[in-house]
Design an enzyme around this catalytic site. Sequence first.
Site, PDB file in Angstrom:
ATOM      1  N   LYS A 169       4.929   6.136  -9.687  1.00  0.00           N
ATOM      2  CA  LYS A 169       4.916   6.718 -11.043  1.00  0.00           C
ATOM      3  C   LYS A 169       3.491   7.104 -11.453  1.00  0.00           C
ATOM      4  CE  LYS A 169       3.624   2.977 -13.834  1.00  0.00           C
ATOM      5  NZ  LYS A 169       2.486   2.907 -14.709  1.00  0.00           N
TER       6      LYS A 169
ATOM      7  N   CYS B 295       4.215   0.987  -9.506  1.00  0.00           N
ATOM      8  CA  CYS B 295       2.905   1.571  -9.841  1.00  0.00           C
ATOM      9  C   CYS B 295       2.592   2.861  -9.099  1.00  0.00           C
ATOM     10  CB  CYS B 295       1.823   0.540  -9.587  1.00  0.00           C
ATOM     11  SG  CYS B 295       2.097  -0.970 -10.533  1.00  0.00           S
TER      12      CYS B 295
ATOM     13  N   THR C  46      -1.799   1.347 -17.433  1.00  0.00           N
ATOM     14  CA  THR C  46      -2.282   2.571 -16.783  1.00  0.00           C
ATOM     15  C   THR C  46      -1.847   3.767 -17.626  1.00  0.00           C
ATOM     16  OG1 THR C  46      -2.020   1.474 -14.668  1.00  0.00           O
ATOM     17  CG2 THR C  46      -2.233   3.868 -14.604  1.00  0.00           C
TER      18      THR C  46
ATOM     19  N   LEU D  61      -3.651   1.670   5.927  1.00  0.00           N
ATOM     20  CA  LEU D  61      -3.359   2.645   6.975  1.00  0.00           C
ATOM     21  C   LEU D  61      -2.168   2.169   7.797  1.00  0.00           C
ATOM     22  CD1 LEU D  61      -6.907   3.755   8.253  1.00  0.00           C
ATOM     23  CD2 LEU D  61      -5.301   5.074   6.871  1.00  0.00           C
TER      24      LEU D  61
END
Length: 463
Positions: A272, A269, A124, A259
């Site tokens: 950050k 993940c 990512t 939810l």
Amino acid sequence: MSVRIAVFGLGYLGATHALCMAELGHHVIGIDVDSTKVGMLQSGELPFYEPGLGEVLERNLAAGRLRFTTSYSEAADFAQAHFLAVGTPQRSDGLAADLSHLDALIESLAPLLTKPAVIFGKSTVPVGTAKRLANRARELAPAGEAVELAWNPEFLREGFAVQDTLRPERLVLGVDRGRPGRAEEVAREVFAPLLNVGVPLLVTGLETSELVKVAANAFLATKISFINAMAEVCDRTAADVSVLAEAIGYDPRIGREFLRAGIGFGGGCLPKDIRAFRARADELGVGSISAILTVADDINTRSRTRAVDITQEVCGSLPGARIAILGAAFKPDSDDVRDSPALDVANQLQLGGADVVVHDPMGMDNARVRFPDLGYATSIGSACEGADAVLVLTEWAEFRKLLPHDLDTVVRRKVLVDGRNCLDPNPWREAGWTYRGFGRPQFSVSESCSRAELVETASSVAP
Ligand code: UGA
């Protein structure tokens, strides 16, 4: 057709990708600078817990399709497709992503590429990174223009890594539109078994593919923080956020997933990634997305503090209180404790003077390394022994199944704080326990009745 694949970086993402690509029938070499990790994988041992992945490792080692090394040149000689899966953690000096592992990888790998190759980035990254790395790879590689770089973001969830990799909801491939090459063709060969069963492949420009991943995690984090903000409203109005989530979730535009109110998101993940996106959006001068994510992050931090406040409230004071914490991993079915909300809460309680004992089915070893000063117990019973409050902070199946009589005679005071809203308050309250959830009424109200009515109403209006 079998493709020769190299996967660089053997963390959750890289190891899963390497193993699953072998499972698809490819010949795969996994590379990491950590020789211990390489040795473990080569001898059939996973360096982390992930349901179902051990069998994939075993099967593909035995089939001779999979091996591991620390040697970049071995990988460069072997592979036609190079997947980059090294970590992009938060920088120690700010919110942005630390791209040093990725940069170092290109600096080491590209000079070894003497024949045509496609590099697929999976990590990512901030938008714009892929184009920069592509230029650098071409500059450094002896094969020059014959080395292409594409981006293939990963959407796997820990705990569901095998299923998410072998049956993903979609594949995304970012290619350099200005330099049409072989990246799409190679990707179609690699993912052929998935494309053949109808998994959609979206081919985009490099920048869109980088942003797709960042946007997905930002949206998920915002969704969790939205429901946690609603839990704050419910707490002040005697409404029940679990019922509310169920009711709004029937609307397919909203959806029921993500939810679940409670102590919020953690892991390697979501936290950050939203911070790195904030930093990148600020660089780009897009204040709106940065503002949304700042609020999402603040709500998330507040959800953890809320667990500490509730515990203090039910215990009277923290010094001298014995607190059992059920859960250390950032989510169930994982031993990952990176930025774990459960351990953060445990640590805050201990800093507040409480005597804290943690139990987790899989995350204990990793938790001990990060928080050596917390108390640890090897079973639910021993963690709860003499407790003034029991906190369920990771919703492992064995915690969700707990019933009052499992703990009635073990604890000192019958107090349960459900940090994941994963238990039914009614049996606990009926057995004389104080039950506190997040955004759930503090005292027994017959929500089960309204829940049944909701289901009935929803089905009666369904087309
Ligand atoms: C997340 C994304 O879900 C994946 O799609 C993505 O590929 C991955 O990050 C990544 O970037 O590599 P993961 O970190 O495994 O996956 O965990 P999630 O299932 O997203 O859960 C994150 C956190 O949110 C957990 O702490 C979980 O307990 C919390 N959560 C989740 C809630 O508090 N409420 C919810 O309703 C759902």
